[in-house]
Scaffold this motif. Structure first.
Motif, PDB file in Angstrom:
ATOM      1  N   ASP A  90      36.121  47.104  43.653  1.00 59.11           N
ATOM      2  CA  ASP A  90      35.193  48.212  43.403  1.00 59.11           C
ATOM      3  C   ASP A  90      35.877  49.353  42.648  1.00 59.11           C
ATOM      4  O   ASP A  90      35.258  50.007  41.809  1.00 59.11           O
ATOM      5  N   LEU A  91      37.139  49.594  42.933  1.00 62.50           N
ATOM      6  CA  LEU A  91      37.863  50.714  42.330  1.00 62.50           C
ATOM      7  C   LEU A  91      38.407  50.419  40.935  1.00 62.50           C
ATOM      8  O   LEU A  91      38.539  51.328  40.125  1.00 62.50           O
ATOM      9  N   ARG A  92      38.687  49.169  40.655  1.00 61.85           N
ATOM     10  CA  ARG A  92      39.403  48.848  39.415  1.00 61.85           C
ATOM     11  C   ARG A  92      38.515  48.791  38.186  1.00 61.85           C
ATOM     12  O   ARG A  92      39.001  48.783  37.057  1.00 61.85           O
ATOM     13  N   ASN A  93      37.200  48.788  38.344  1.00 60.85           N
ATOM     14  CA  ASN A  93      36.261  48.704  37.223  1.00 60.85           C
ATOM     15  C   ASN A  93      36.601  47.529  36.326  1.00 60.85           C
ATOM     16  O   ASN A  93      36.600  46.404  36.774  1.00 60.85           O
ATOM     17  N   GLN A  94      36.928  47.795  35.047  1.00 62.42           N
ATOM     18  CA  GLN A  94      37.201  46.718  34.091  1.00 62.42           C
ATOM     19  C   GLN A  94      38.669  46.304  34.051  1.00 62.42           C
ATOM     20  O   GLN A  94      39.006  45.303  33.417  1.00 62.42           O
ATOM     21  N   ALA A  95      39.541  47.052  34.691  1.00 62.60           N
ATOM     22  CA  ALA A  95      40.976  46.741  34.649  1.00 62.60           C
ATOM     23  C   ALA A  95      41.265  45.472  35.446  1.00 62.60           C
ATOM     24  O   ALA A  95      40.577  45.158  36.421  1.00 62.60           O
ATOM     25  N   SER A  96      42.294  44.755  35.018  1.00 57.03           N
ATOM     26  CA  SER A  96      42.695  43.574  35.786  1.00 57.03           C
ATOM     27  C   SER A  96      43.273  44.033  37.124  1.00 57.03           C
ATOM     28  O   SER A  96      43.700  45.183  37.269  1.00 57.03           O
ATOM     29  N   LYS A  97      43.294  43.135  38.084  1.00 54.04           N
ATOM     30  CA  LYS A  97      43.833  43.491  39.407  1.00 54.04           C
ATOM     31  C   LYS A  97      45.293  43.908  39.298  1.00 54.04           C
ATOM     32  O   LYS A  97      45.706  44.904  39.887  1.00 54.04           O
ATOM     33  N   SER A  98      46.076  43.170  38.532  1.00 53.53           N
ATOM     34  CA  SER A  98      47.498  43.490  38.430  1.00 53.53           C
ATOM     35  C   SER A  98      47.707  44.839  37.735  1.00 53.53           C
ATOM     36  O   SER A  98      48.543  45.638  38.161  1.00 53.53           O
TER      37      SER A  98
END
Length: 130
Positions: free
Chosen positions: A49-57
């Motif tokens: 939910d927090l990362r939006n479009q960014a990858s998890k890493s």
């Protein structure tokens, strides 16, 4: 105005270039270490939910290095965008005044003072969530 410490900037080589020198990172910028994190279902949902479009890493790295972009509360989002647009227009005005030379210097100083004040208001929107 708060400055964000971004180590991941324009100094990184472009992946769109065919120049071999551009693609090679300096040794101190090569990521060769791996950190494994285990999350339960709830934690993973929060990260997603927090990362939006960014990858998890990428998001986990930015979070660990305290380099996440500011999180604007939903109630302040429209004001944040309007202030950002206003600051951009003031930047354009400053560029115009700088091209005009010393005759426009007093007005340029006033515009800079206004930009600083608007930046403080915009930064305050990060903390106001009521």
């Amino acid at each position: 105005m708060e400055k964000f410490n971004n180590k991941f900037d324009d100094e990184f080589p472009s992946s769109f270039s065919d120049d071999p020198k551009v693609k090679k990172l300096p040794p101190n910028r090569i990521r060769k270490h791996t950190v494994t994190v285990r999350l339960n279902d709830l934690e993973l949902k929060q990260v997603n939910d927090l990362r939006n479009q960014a990858s998890k890493s990428c998001w986990m790295r930015s979070s660990a290095l305290q380099q996440l972009p500011p999180s604007v509360p939903e109630i302040n989002r429209e004001a944040w965008h309007q202030l950002t647009a206003s600051l951009q227009k003031l930047n354009d005005l400053t560029s115009f005044l700088n091209r005009r030379g010393t005759d426009a210097q007093p007005l340029s100083q006033e515009v800079n003072a206004l930009k600083v004040k608007l930046s403080h208001v915009r930064d305050a929107l990060l903390k106001l969530n009521e």
